[in-house]
Design an enzyme around this catalytic site. Sequence first.
Site, PDB file in Angstrom:
ATOM      1  N   CYS A  84     -39.446  -1.581  -6.110  1.00 16.66           N
ATOM      2  CA  CYS A  84     -39.971  -2.831  -6.512  1.00 16.66           C
ATOM      3  C   CYS A  84     -39.787  -3.899  -5.797  1.00 16.66           C
ATOM      4  O   CYS A  84     -40.527  -4.800  -5.485  1.00 16.66           O
ATOM      5  CB  CYS A  84     -39.550  -2.803  -7.870  1.00 16.66           C
ATOM      6  SG  CYS A  84     -39.803  -1.373  -9.093  1.00 16.66           S
ATOM      7  N   SER A  85     -38.617  -3.990  -5.317  1.00 20.30           N
ATOM      8  CA  SER A  85     -38.076  -5.352  -4.505  1.00 20.30           C
ATOM      9  C   SER A  85     -38.807  -5.158  -3.216  1.00 20.30           C
ATOM     10  O   SER A  85     -39.362  -6.558  -2.705  1.00 20.30           O
ATOM     11  CB  SER A  85     -36.607  -5.200  -4.374  1.00 20.30           C
ATOM     12  OG  SER A  85     -36.278  -5.851  -3.350  1.00 20.30           O
TER      13      SER A  85
END
Length: 183
Positions: A84-85
Amino acid sequence: MFSKIVFSTLFFFSAIGFAQKSKAINTVLLKGTPVRTYSKLPDVHKPAPKFTLTDVNMNDQSLDAYKGRYVILNIFPSVDTGVCSASVHHFNEEAGNLPNTVVLCISKDLPFAQKRFCGAEGINNVVMLSDFRSDFGWNYGVEMIESSMKGLLSRAVVVIDPSGNIIYEEQVPDISQEPNYEA
């Protein structure tokens, strides 16, 4: 009179149950394990469902605020995971080069966590929005309804044109993978 009320009530609740079951449940993978989401993404060439989400300053932000621009929805479970990052970083780098376009990064993370992440990571070209108090995940069909990830959003990308219609959507098959950025 009483029987009419009972009949009406039973009819109402059975209609609601039918409507909920008639929406197609979708399955994605989490590191190869099937996980169901509430539904499928909205269809391409249809108007994007309206939404109101919460920004990092606890203000409401609606889709209508971005009308007239291309809107990329980067949807994911949590900024506190590596994939996600990475997607937020990728979209943050690209966002500055996309004319008339805004990238909305949407998760169930609290706005405080999103703000902390952006400050620590130098994220400033995307808009972080939280679905912690809305029905976005249900309206877009991306809320996971089982597994340890229940309640979080699956990984997806939706592109909306300036007139508000969906022109691209990708439900990432396995949420442990990044989306197809080139598409």
